[in-house]
Motif scaffolding. Structure first.
Motif, PDB file in Angstrom:
ATOM      1  N   ALA A  89       0.831  -1.211   0.000  1.00 18.06           N
ATOM      2  CA  ALA A  89       0.000   0.000   0.000  1.00 18.06           C
ATOM      3  C   ALA A  89       0.863   1.258   0.000  1.00 18.06           C
ATOM      4  CB  ALA A  89      -0.935  -0.013   1.202  1.00 18.06           C
ATOM      5  N   GLU A  90       1.898   1.266   0.825  1.00 17.81           N
ATOM      6  CA  GLU A  90       2.773   2.439   0.919  1.00 17.81           C
ATOM      7  C   GLU A  90       3.545   2.678  -0.373  1.00 17.81           C
ATOM      8  OE1 GLU A  90       6.636   4.074   3.471  1.00 17.81           O
ATOM      9  OE2 GLU A  90       5.813   2.072   3.851  1.00 17.81           O
ATOM     10  N   GLN A  91       4.112   1.609  -0.941  1.00 20.90           N
ATOM     11  CA  GLN A  91       4.929   1.778  -2.143  1.00 20.90           C
ATOM     12  C   GLN A  91       4.092   2.204  -3.344  1.00 20.90           C
ATOM     13  OE1 GLN A  91       8.273   1.765  -1.832  1.00 20.90           O
ATOM     14  NE2 GLN A  91       7.736   1.414   0.322  1.00 20.90           N
ATOM     15  N   VAL A  92       2.890   1.666  -3.460  1.00 21.17           N
ATOM     16  CA  VAL A  92       1.998   2.069  -4.552  1.00 21.17           C
ATOM     17  C   VAL A  92       1.566   3.519  -4.372  1.00 21.17           C
ATOM     18  CG1 VAL A  92      -0.269   1.683  -5.594  1.00 21.17           C
ATOM     19  CG2 VAL A  92       1.220  -0.266  -5.061  1.00 21.17           C
ATOM     20  N   GLU A  93       1.192   3.884  -3.141  1.00 21.19           N
ATOM     21  CA  GLU A  93       0.743   5.258  -2.878  1.00 21.19           C
ATOM     22  C   GLU A  93       1.841   6.271  -3.187  1.00 21.19           C
ATOM     23  OE1 GLU A  93      -1.137   7.975   0.772  1.00 21.19           O
ATOM     24  OE2 GLU A  93      -0.557   5.878   1.117  1.00 21.19           O
ATOM     25  N   ARG A  94       3.074   5.917  -2.913  1.00 18.12           N
ATOM     26  CA  ARG A  94       4.200   6.827  -3.155  1.00 18.12           C
ATOM     27  C   ARG A  94       4.693   6.792  -4.593  1.00 18.12           C
ATOM     28  NH1 ARG A  94       8.710   5.817   1.279  1.00 18.12           N
ATOM     29  NH2 ARG A  94       9.589   7.617   0.180  1.00 18.12           N
ATOM     30  N   GLY A  95       4.077   5.978  -5.428  1.00 22.13           N
ATOM     31  CA  GLY A  95       4.473   5.907  -6.826  1.00 22.13           C
ATOM     32  C   GLY A  95       5.772   5.169  -7.061  1.00 22.13           C
ATOM     33  N   ARG A  96       6.146   4.320  -6.123  1.00 19.39           N
ATOM     34  CA  ARG A  96       7.408   3.585  -6.243  1.00 19.39           C
ATOM     35  C   ARG A  96       7.198   2.182  -6.809  1.00 19.39           C
ATOM     36  NH1 ARG A  96      11.232   6.072  -2.663  1.00 19.39           N
ATOM     37  NH2 ARG A  96      12.305   4.081  -2.272  1.00 19.39           N
ATOM     38  N   LEU A  97       5.945   1.736  -6.865  1.00 18.20           N
ATOM     39  CA  LEU A  97       5.622   0.397  -7.354  1.00 18.20           C
ATOM     40  C   LEU A  97       4.344   0.447  -8.167  1.00 18.20           C
ATOM     41  CD1 LEU A  97       5.950  -2.743  -7.340  1.00 18.20           C
ATOM     42  CD2 LEU A  97       4.585  -2.748  -5.225  1.00 18.20           C
ATOM     43  N   GLU A  98       4.390  -0.160  -9.343  1.00 18.77           N
ATOM     44  CA  GLU A  98       3.196  -0.362 -10.143  1.00 18.77           C
ATOM     45  C   GLU A  98       3.276  -1.742 -10.771  1.00 18.77           C
ATOM     46  OE1 GLU A  98       3.209   2.719 -13.048  1.00 18.77           O
ATOM     47  OE2 GLU A  98       4.698   1.733 -14.338  1.00 18.77           O
ATOM     48  N   ALA A  99       2.139  -2.252 -11.244  1.00 20.23           N
ATOM     49  CA  ALA A  99       2.100  -3.598 -11.817  1.00 20.23           C
ATOM     50  C   ALA A  99       1.480  -3.554 -13.200  1.00 20.23           C
ATOM     51  CB  ALA A  99       1.306  -4.529 -10.906  1.00 20.23           C
ATOM     52  N   THR A 100       1.851  -4.539 -14.024  1.00 24.15           N
ATOM     53  CA  THR A 100       1.347  -4.618 -15.387  1.00 24.15           C
ATOM     54  C   THR A 100       1.372  -6.063 -15.855  1.00 24.15           C
ATOM     55  OG1 THR A 100       1.660  -3.822 -17.664  1.00 24.15           O
ATOM     56  CG2 THR A 100       3.642  -4.236 -16.377  1.00 24.15           C
ATOM     57  N   THR A 101       0.558  -6.355 -16.865  1.00 22.09           N
ATOM     58  CA  THR A 101       0.633  -7.649 -17.538  1.00 22.09           C
ATOM     59  C   THR A 101       1.504  -7.575 -18.783  1.00 22.09           C
ATOM     60  OG1 THR A 101      -1.368  -7.139 -18.809  1.00 22.09           O
ATOM     61  CG2 THR A 101      -1.655  -8.369 -16.747  1.00 22.09           C
ATOM     62  N   ASP A 102       1.977  -6.396 -19.122  1.00 18.35           N
ATOM     63  CA  ASP A 102       2.748  -6.169 -20.351  1.00 18.35           C
ATOM     64  C   ASP A 102       4.239  -6.325 -20.068  1.00 18.35           C
ATOM     65  OD1 ASP A 102       3.877  -5.328 -22.729  1.00 18.35           O
ATOM     66  OD2 ASP A 102       2.469  -3.671 -23.024  1.00 18.35           O
ATOM     67  N   GLY A 103       4.729  -7.555 -20.168  1.00 16.45           N
ATOM     68  CA  GLY A 103       6.130  -7.821 -19.884  1.00 16.45           C
ATOM     69  C   GLY A 103       7.103  -7.106 -20.798  1.00 16.45           C
ATOM     70  N   PRO A 104       6.917  -7.142 -22.116  1.00 14.60           N
ATOM     71  CA  PRO A 104       7.856  -6.444 -22.998  1.00 14.60           C
ATOM     72  C   PRO A 104       7.941  -4.941 -22.727  1.00 14.60           C
ATOM     73  CG  PRO A 104       6.579  -8.044 -24.250  1.00 14.60           C
ATOM     74  CD  PRO A 104       5.974  -7.994 -22.877  1.00 14.60           C
ATOM     75  N   ALA A 105       6.806  -4.306 -22.415  1.00 10.92           N
ATOM     76  CA  ALA A 105       6.836  -2.875 -22.119  1.00 10.92           C
ATOM     77  C   ALA A 105       7.612  -2.608 -20.836  1.00 10.92           C
ATOM     78  CB  ALA A 105       5.411  -2.326 -21.998  1.00 10.92           C
ATOM     79  N   ALA A 106       7.404  -3.453 -19.818  1.00  8.83           N
ATOM     80  CA  ALA A 106       8.151  -3.289 -18.574  1.00  8.83           C
ATOM     81  C   ALA A 106       9.637  -3.499 -18.815  1.00  8.83           C
ATOM     82  CB  ALA A 106       7.645  -4.284 -17.530  1.00  8.83           C
ATOM     83  N   ALA A 107       9.974  -4.471 -19.665  1.00  9.41           N
ATOM     84  CA  ALA A 107      11.380  -4.742 -19.964  1.00  9.41           C
ATOM     85  C   ALA A 107      12.030  -3.574 -20.692  1.00  9.41           C
ATOM     86  CB  ALA A 107      11.494  -6.014 -20.802  1.00  9.41           C
TER      87      ALA A 107
END
Length: 485
Positions: A89-107
């Motif tokens: 909760a803290e890391q997401v709220e601070r914009g330090r963590l996000e999640a995606t299903t798009d592996g190539p874009a994250a890479a």
């Protein structure tokens, strides 16, 4: 996410950079070096959370849209990990963590790629690298010169060198010396993942070349409070993790084999083991109904399926542990016969379906083998577990508080959850109880009790219950296998 580019590079690299290691540490911990963590399961999400609190720029990748949605909403889908919900909760709220299903874009956005997905076995007990190779395809689509790829997933020794590196070269178009690969095995247990990742144990790092090892050490010097232990190469690091699991499996098998001698010797093998362990050079485990979890039942096959060496000791240990659910049912059948009851006509309740107390995980749980064996011998099987539904595993579900209203011929204690402390044994109808863990004292009850390996008189039963590392000075642990990825 916004990056804080350094004066040295627009998006700094760790591998092959001319920037000093001290400067790289500064860049890593100020969000200038983006990280992607592939696999957000029971160990991947805690790892992503610790990477986020350390580096400030993490994208987590998972194939499950529901997992991604929950994380982006600041919620952990992983239960039973103290502190994880608040950390996410803290890391997401601070914009330090996000999640995606798009592996190539994250890479494409990341400079450090961390793989923590399971390596399972095919029906012939051969390691299946399909999931790891799928992640490698995603990474290759966005791999840039200077990137560092870190595998935390447990892999057969030689995988980084013989599979991952060639695959990345073929799919990315980069030369092998343009990016780094290191194996840095996770050494964590369910229920203590954050503690373990942050530095409960030394962190092993080994790269396919010296620069990969150096770059990985920079990362884990920041992530872990414990020492970083570089080894000669990635294959050695892979072997360290597999060897840890094989050691546990062989030691557990010895305990289980000795435990099976209790009836013939007419002694409590548990008492003998406990006394033998007074010597520091003796570290026998306690016998149990089998070995479960993600790790110990699987890792021996990472060697057995690939090595020319016959490895008869390892192979035999696996066989001994695999047979334990059948041994438990054999003992139950004998005890029922002594009371004039045929197992095929008996109603049996299995207590504990998960492989370990307090952990919502059933993979390779001995209870599944016990349920299957009881069913094959035509017993009527019920199950009690506070964390999972026994009906999903072939047993009629019964609640703990409803046991007194039921009538069973027998009970088998496989996994002693803390919630079972409230079972009113004295109020239950007399039955045969096979205690696979030396978990309860039923001496003042009307039940006929058989304890696997005997009761360790004068000593409280121990339950380390870890699929993860066991401290070197913990010489009293039980044979129940363990947890990961």
């Amino acid at each position: 996410m916004s990056l804080d580019p350094s004066e040295d590079e627009a998006v700094p690299a760790l591998y092959g950079s001319t920037v000093s290691s001290d400067r790289q540490r500064e860049l890593l911990t100020t969000g200038a070096i983006p990280v992607a963590v592939y696999g957000l399961g029971k160990m991947g999400l805690p790892l992503a959370g610790v990477y986020a609190e350390t580096t400030g720029t993490v994208t987590g990748v998972d194939i499950d849209p529901a997992v991604v949605e929950s994380i982006n909403g600041g919620t952990s889908h992983v239960v039973g990990e103290p502190g994880l919900e608040d950390l996410i909760a803290e890391q997401v709220e601070r914009g330090r963590l996000e999640a995606t299903t798009d592996g190539p874009a994250a890479a494409a956005d990341a400079r450090v790629h961390v793989i923590i997905v399971p390596t399972l076995l095919d029906d012939d007990d051969t390691p299946n690298l399909t999931t790891v190779e799928s992640v490698i395809d995603d990474i290759a689509a966005g791999l840039s010169p200077g990137d560092l790829v870190i595998a935390e997933s447990t892999l057969p020794p030689g995988t980084c060198r013989d599979v991952l590196e060639p695959h990345l070269v073929d799919e990315s178009g980069l030369a092998a010396d343009e990016f780094g690969i290191a194996f840095c095995p996770e050494r964590t247990s369910s229920g203590t993942a954050l503690r373990d990742i942050r530095g409960q144990y030394p962190k092993v790092v080994g790269g396919v070349d010296a620069e990969s090892t150096r770059a990985a050490a920079v990362v884990y010097d920041e992530l872990s409070d414990n020492e970083v232990h570089p080894v000669s190469d990635a294959t050695t690091a892979e072997a360290v993790k597999v060897f840890e699991g094989v050691y546990r499996d062989v030691n557990i098998a010895l305990a289980n084999e000795l435990g099976r001698l209790a009836d013939e010797l007419e002694i409590s093998v548990r008492e003998a083991i406990a006394t033998a362990n007074d010597l520091p050079m003796c570290q026998l485990h306690d016998p149990g109904p089998g070995v479960g979890g993600h790790c110990i039942p699987y890792y021996p096959h990472f060697l057995l399926s690939r090595m020319d060496e016959p490895m008869e000791l390892t192979r035999t240990a696996r066989q001994v542990n695999d047979e334990m659910p059948t041994v438990v049912v054999d003992r139950l059948e004998q005890e029922l016969a002594a009371t004039g009851i045929d197992l095929a006509d008996a109603s049996v309740v299995v207590l504990g379906v998960t492989y370990r107390p307090g952990v919502e995980e059933t993979r390779a749980s001995p209870a599944l083998g016990v349920i299957d064996e009881l069913t094959a011998r035509d017993a009527a099987v019920a199950g009690v577990d506070p964390l999972v539904d026994p009906a999903e595993y072939g047993a009629r579900a019964v609640e703990i508080d409803d046991l007194a209203a039921e009538s069973f011929d027998a009970a088998v204690i496989v996994t002693p959850h803390q919630a079972f402390d409230r079972i009113p044994w004295a109020d239950l109808e007399p039955m045969v109880v096979v205690d696979g863990r030396d978990a309860v004292d039923l001496s003042e009850t009307p039940h006929r009790v058989y304890t696997l390996g005997g009761t360790a008189r004068g000593r409280a039963p121990t339950d380390n219950g870890s699929d993860g590392p066991v401290p070197a000075d913990d010489r009293s642990v039980s044979a129940d296998g363990g947890n990961h990825v």
